[in-house]
Motif scaffolding. Structure first.
Motif, mmCIF file in Angstrom:
data_model
loop_
_atom_site.group_PDB
_atom_site.id
_atom_site.type_symbol
_atom_site.label_atom_id
_atom_site.label_comp_id
_atom_site.label_asym_id
_atom_site.label_seq_id
_atom_site.Cartn_x
_atom_site.Cartn_y
_atom_site.Cartn_z
ATOM 1 N N ARG A 36 0.616 -0.999 0.000
ATOM 2 C CA ARG A 36 -0.060 0.096 -0.272
ATOM 3 C C ARG A 36 0.683 1.358 -0.076
ATOM 4 N NH1 ARG A 36 -4.450 -1.496 4.596
ATOM 5 N NH2 ARG A 36 -5.769 -3.104 3.287
ATOM 6 N N GLY A 37 2.028 1.034 0.045
ATOM 7 C CA GLY A 37 2.950 2.223 0.058
ATOM 8 C C GLY A 37 2.949 3.021 1.336
ATOM 9 N N TYR A 38 2.884 2.564 2.488
ATOM 10 C CA TYR A 38 2.746 3.318 3.512
ATOM 11 C C TYR A 38 4.092 4.044 3.834
ATOM 12 C CZ TYR A 38 -1.906 1.385 4.617
ATOM 13 O OH TYR A 38 -3.218 1.038 4.626
ATOM 14 N N PHE A 39 5.128 3.161 3.594
ATOM 15 C CA PHE A 39 6.479 3.648 4.111
ATOM 16 C C PHE A 39 7.031 4.521 2.803
ATOM 17 C CE2 PHE A 39 6.160 -0.688 6.014
ATOM 18 C CZ PHE A 39 5.473 -0.080 7.176
ATOM 19 N N GLU A 40 6.521 4.674 1.797
ATOM 20 C CA GLU A 40 7.046 5.436 0.695
ATOM 21 C C GLU A 40 6.841 7.145 1.023
ATOM 22 O OE1 GLU A 40 6.518 4.574 -3.393
ATOM 23 O OE2 GLU A 40 6.539 2.565 -2.687
ATOM 24 N N THR A 78 9.978 6.552 13.482
ATOM 25 C CA THR A 78 9.463 7.001 12.448
ATOM 26 C C THR A 78 8.010 6.597 12.390
ATOM 27 O OG1 THR A 78 10.244 4.996 11.574
ATOM 28 C CG2 THR A 78 11.517 6.689 11.120
ATOM 29 N N ARG A 79 7.623 5.611 12.851
ATOM 30 C CA ARG A 79 6.154 5.273 12.856
ATOM 31 C C ARG A 79 5.222 6.546 13.888
ATOM 32 N NH1 ARG A 79 4.233 0.051 11.418
ATOM 33 N NH2 ARG A 79 6.019 -1.286 10.706
ATOM 34 N N GLY A 149 9.505 -0.186 9.125
ATOM 35 C CA GLY A 149 8.822 0.420 7.960
ATOM 36 C C GLY A 149 9.838 1.521 7.234
ATOM 37 N N LEU A 150 10.598 0.869 6.336
ATOM 38 C CA LEU A 150 11.753 1.405 5.617
ATOM 39 C C LEU A 150 11.129 1.901 4.203
ATOM 40 C CD1 LEU A 150 14.410 -1.000 7.019
ATOM 41 C CD2 LEU A 150 14.794 1.438 6.900
ATOM 42 N N ASP A 151 11.552 2.908 3.437
ATOM 43 C CA ASP A 151 11.063 3.113 2.318
ATOM 44 C C ASP A 151 11.842 2.385 1.399
ATOM 45 O OD1 ASP A 151 10.521 4.229 -0.251
ATOM 46 O OD2 ASP A 151 10.644 6.398 0.531
ATOM 47 N N TRP A 152 11.561 1.232 0.763
ATOM 48 C CA TRP A 152 12.230 0.253 -0.035
ATOM 49 C C TRP A 152 12.486 0.954 -1.577
ATOM 50 C CZ3 TRP A 152 14.844 -2.855 2.660
ATOM 51 C CH2 TRP A 152 14.076 -3.366 3.768
ATOM 52 N N LEU A 709 -3.348 1.405 11.015
ATOM 53 C CA LEU A 709 -2.788 2.216 12.252
ATOM 54 C C LEU A 709 -1.385 2.741 11.834
ATOM 55 C CD1 LEU A 709 -2.388 0.258 15.823
ATOM 56 C CD2 LEU A 709 -3.520 2.875 15.264
ATOM 57 N N VAL A 710 -0.753 2.217 10.799
ATOM 58 C CA VAL A 710 0.148 2.937 10.173
ATOM 59 C C VAL A 710 0.278 4.365 9.933
ATOM 60 C CG1 VAL A 710 2.184 2.684 8.391
ATOM 61 C CG2 VAL A 710 1.170 0.762 9.315
ATOM 62 N N ILE A 711 -1.067 4.593 9.010
ATOM 63 C CA ILE A 711 -1.280 5.897 8.869
ATOM 64 C C ILE A 711 -2.439 6.344 9.508
ATOM 65 C CG2 ILE A 711 -0.774 5.455 6.469
ATOM 66 C CD1 ILE A 711 -3.745 4.954 5.908
#
Length: 874
Positions: A36-40, A78-79, A149-152, A709-711
């Motif tokens: 879902r791209g949460y970490f981007e 970061t979260r 939660g890294l931006d891969w 919850l991430v967002i």
RNA sequence: GGGUGUGUAGCUCAGGGGUAGAGCGUCGCUCUUACAAAGCGAAUGUCGGCGGUUCGAAACCGUCCACGCCCACCA
């Protein structure tokens, strides 16, 4: 009920399993978050940025608990920031780890009976890239397993194209600014790795050596030197004595015969020599000892190299071809035959430098290397901290940092290795030296060759905070996300890495600091406080624990041990305990859902709530504020502790237990409480999510129907407080605890219901009678009730009918003990209140406290006396 | 040698001039309407030693002891 509903149904509940099975949910959740791209991160976002670059793990092997520890804390930071509405970038990547990785691959080759020279540079580098793919992949898998939660989309490697360009760019810039130069000096040489290593890559340890006293010179002109490194005598070019040492005054300036050679060497006077040590005369080998090198420079002594890169003697003669340690004994033997060993070898423990990568004894060696001139760079790095542009946590580490940057020697950056960034310098046939920038063509033509060496691995690591964001290009990422906000790393690499990033960051980015805060962590230790390292048998693969107890359990345990700057002890039992906590949250939420807990609709007005409801909401808001402060201060241990106790003790034990009567009775009050419980769990799960992302995500989506919850938003303190309710619930807890204690003393089974009469008049506890009876298992006093025991507590009286089950003697004993304590308390308070000095000096609130103690002691004495009198005679 | 940190329950650690705290472990009881991978209850201490300051010290100061870490030197 999206997630829980997919779990295995059980008999006791058609929808929810009774225990939390982390293995079933963690992997799926993580993949969903990534998809879902949460970490981007979005460089075009209007949100304020929050950036952390991960300290790039070495591709030498697998991650260990120390990595898991730091990853957990960075993920938590970061979260939370993401939930707080920041455009959050946590950038992943890995380090090529020059010498370390090269050694690993060489070991691999050695198992096939080959050396790197056998296969050649190109093939070796190719093989090392293969290693990187394999082990790098493993590391990435571990990071995902941890829930990081890294931006891969922004993953980097210190040797990828962009970063290599950054390395070349800064090398050229430093070169042009004359901050990089080439010079011949004594360097630390590892004869096994066959490369120079920097000062901090040398580990000193106490080794057993032998101190030998040797006679130099002939006739009247002799003196005795003591040495542990006999083999270097072939390179001696002088003898140093202290200028004020009268024993040798007559020899200063004289030439002395150097045994085993046809050379004579001068005696020089130098303050470096300690006349108290040994014989007060020192042999000087400028090409093989840093101190001797300095002495040699001061006195213009010759520099004679006597060993090659493998520490094999190169001086023609009987010792040629001997290894340095063979030469040591051979020379001692030769000297003995000449009668020049005046004192036999005696054991001597001294500290000896070893290569931090392969443990081989370092051989100081005169060598032509590239250097970074650190003076101005280090000054800037120090000033940035002094002026507060960069804050170190904990602050005590600043001293260590200053000690270092203020006394830094030039940094040797060339390495005689194959794995790394090759030095962008070309040498011409006429001895020309050309430093080639990233967009320039190297000189072509006959006789031009590139420098064979590569750069120290920390050279590229030092660029990490901005090279990863696209520097030297003016990328949107660089604009948006530099300076980074927090650097979280172990205090053991302040010097290796933090200082280098500071120097390069300030230099390359025109004084803009690479990070605003440095949060330093300790090392991970086992449950007995022993250091955990790969070489120790106590080393644990974090994956094993994650498989057994869940990533959340490992993460919570690590966070719970994270006192700033301090080492973190961890043991399997503790991880297990954290797993129980996750299970507890699971079951409490499960109970809440079964009883209609919801986040739908507005929170009812306070007037409609019970005291219990208002109490827990009041506490919730206090905890929100407390937790925020701990997050901001990197106090993860206190944070975890606070949330753990609020959740388990206050919400799960007390609130849920006290509210059961309300829930089971149903109706409007139950609906209100269900909404309150939903609110409490909602916020509690949000607060916990940065530390234990998986279990909270699963439960929260079930509870709220929210996307993730991430967002989700970070919870805020609504400001609602109700101290009256808080005090009231404390009294309720006291009553229940007292009844439970009494029951336990009497040997009653927890399930045994006891008829009781509650006198709550005179207190505000009347509305809680049902809850007290429920939790303390007291039934109404019916026909034939006969009080056999009376418990006065918190201004109330609980009379119980135990009908003969009471153990009168045990109770009398306990009461007598309590009476004694109360009397002691009274005497103590009286003593203080009778003390004029105390009354004169103690602050009012303290005096008031003591008065209150006296009053309470008086009341206790009266109460207990009455209780004892009221006990039936045995 | 120079810094610096630590010493509190069996273990790992918080706290901190005004009645000693938590988790785990231990002991006792129990499958009680979410949880036996669980619950409830209980016990457990010369707060490293000695001296000082103070009405009062586990806390502040001094000193000693033990352990740890960082840096430097070690011919």
């Amino acid at each position: 009920m999206t997630d829980i509903a997919q779990q295995q149904p059980t008999d006791s509940n058609p929808e929810l399993p009774t225990t939390y099975a982390p293995a079933e949910v963690e992997g799926k959740l993580y993949e969903r978050w990534v998809e879902r791209g949460y970490f981007e991160a979005d460089a075009k976002s209007d949100k304020p940025p929050f950036t952390i670059v991960i300290p790039p793990p070495n591709v030498t092997g697998a991650l260990h608990l120390g990595h898991a520890f730091q990853v957990t804390l960075m993920d938590a930071l970061t979260r939370r920031k993401r939930m707080q509405g920041y455009e959050t970038l946590w950038l992943p990547g890995m380090d090529h780890a020059g010498i370390a990785t090269q050694n690993k691959v060489e070991q691999q080759l050695a198992e096939e009976g080959k050396s790197r020279q056998d296969i050649g540079r190109e093939a070796f580098v190719e093989k090392t890239w293969q290693w990187k793919e394999e082990y790098g992949g493993r590391i990435l898998g571990q990071l995902r397993r941890l829930g990081a939660g890294l931006d891969w989309s922004r993953e980097r490697f210190t040797m990828d194209e962009g970063l290599s360009k950054a390395v070349q760019t800064i090398f050229k810039k430093l070169y042009d600014d004359e901050l990089i130069y080439r010079a011949e000096r004594i360097i630390n040489w590892c004869p096994r790795c066959m490369t120079a290593i920097s000062d901090i890559e040398v580990d000193y340890q106490d080794d057993d050596g032998e101190l030998v006293s040797l006679k130099y010179g002939e006739g009247d002109e002799t003196l005795v030197v003591a040495t542990t490194r006999v083999e270097t005598m072939l390179g001696d070019t002088g003898i140093a004595v202290h200028p004020d040492d009268e024993r040798y005054a007559h020899l200063i300036g004289k030439q002395i015969k150097l045994p085993l050679t046809d050379r004579t060497i001068p005696v020089v006077a130098d303050h470096h020599v300690d006349p108290e040590f040994g014989t007060g005369a020192v042999k000087v080998t400028p090409a093989h000892d840093p101190n001797d090198f300095a002495i040699g420079q001061r006195h213009g002594l010759e520099m004679i190299t006597v060993m090659d890169e493998r520490a094999i003697i190169t001086v023609p003669g009987p010792f040629q071809g001997l290894d340095r340690f063979e030469a040591r004994s051979a020379i001692v033997e030769a000297m003995r035959q000449q009668g020049r060993v005046v004192a036999e070898k005696r054991p001597y423990t001294h500290s000896v430098g070893h290569c931090s990568r392969c443990k081989t004894t370092v051989e100081p060696r005169l060598s032509l290397q590239w250097w970074v001139k650190v003076e101005t760079l280090a000054k800037a790095a120090g000033d940035a901290v002094r002026e507060g542009d960069v804050a170190l946590h904990p602050k005590e580490m600043e001293k260590r940092y200053f000690d270092w940057v203020d006394n830094l020697n030039d940094w040797c950056i060339s390495r005689q290795l194959w794995w790394g960034h090759r030095i962008p310098v070309w040498y011409g046939p006429e001895g020309q030296v050309v430093c080639v920038g990233p967009d320039e063509q190297p000189p072509t033509g006959e006789g031009w060759t590139q420098d064979e060496d590569v750069l120290d691995t920390w050279f590229s690591s030092g660029l990490w905070p901005f090279s990863t964001l696209g520097w030297p290009e003016e990328t949107p990422d660089l604009k948006k996300f530099y300076s980074t906000d927090v650097l979280l790393t172990g205090h053991d690499i302040i010097f290796f890495w933090v200082v280098r990033m500071m120097m390069f960051g300030l230099y390359a980015m025109d004084g803009e600091v690479p990070f605003k805060t440095v949060a330093l962590t300790g090392l991970v230790r086992d449950e007995f406080g022993k250091k955990m390292s790969k070489s120790n048998p106590n080393a644990v693969d974090p994956i094993d624990w994650m498989d057994a107890y869940g990533s959340d359990a490992v993460r919570f345990t690590l966070a719970n041990g994270a006192n700033p700057g301090a080492d973190v002890p961890i043991g399997e039992d503790w991880v297990k305990a954290s797993g129980k906590f996750a299970n507890k949250i699971w079951n409490a939420t499960r109970f809440a859902l079964m009883n209609g807990a919801t986040v739908e609709g507005e929170l009812p007005p306070a007037e409609q709530m019970s005291t219990t409801d208002r109490w827990i909401l009041s506490r919730l808001n206090s905890v929100v504020t407390e937790a925020d402060a701990y997050y901001d201060d990197y106090q993860f241990a206190k944070l975890a502790d606070t949330l753990y106790h609020f959740a388990w003790d206050e919400v799960f034990d007390w609130y849920v237990e006290l509210s059961k009567t309300t829930f089971f009775a149903g109706g409007e009050p139950a609906k209100v409480s269900a909404r309150v419980l939903g609110e409490v769990l909602d916020k509690l799960l949000r607060l916990l999510h940065p530390i234990v992302p998986f279990v909270t995500e699963t439960l929260w989506t079930s509870l709220t129907g929210g996307e993730s919850l991430v967002i989700a938003d970070w919870p805020l303190d609504s400001g609602f407080r109700d101290t009256a309710a808080e005090q009231e619930i404390v009294l309720v807890q006291q009553v229940i605890t007292e009844v439970r204690r009494f029951r336990n003393d009497q040997g009653l089974q927890p399930a045994q219901k006891v008829p009781a009469e509650l006198d709550l008049s005179g207190t505000a506890l009347a509305p809680h009678e049902g809850a007290i009876r429920q939790v303390a298992r007291l039934t109404p006093a019916g026909e034939g009730f006969h009080a056999t025991a009376s418990l006065p507590v918190a201004g109330c009286t609980v009379a119980l009918d135990l009908s003969g089950t009471i153990d009168i003697e045990a109770e009398r004993k306990r009461l007598t003990k309590d009476l004694g304590l109360a009397e002691k308390e009274k005497a103590d308070a009286n003593k203080k209140l009778g003390n004029e000095a105390f009354l004169a000096k103690a602050p009012d609130n303290v005096v008031d406290k003591i008065r209150a103690r006296l009053t309470k002691a008086d009341a206790d004495i009266e109460r207990i006396t009455a209780q004892i009198a009221g006990l039936p005679q045995a």
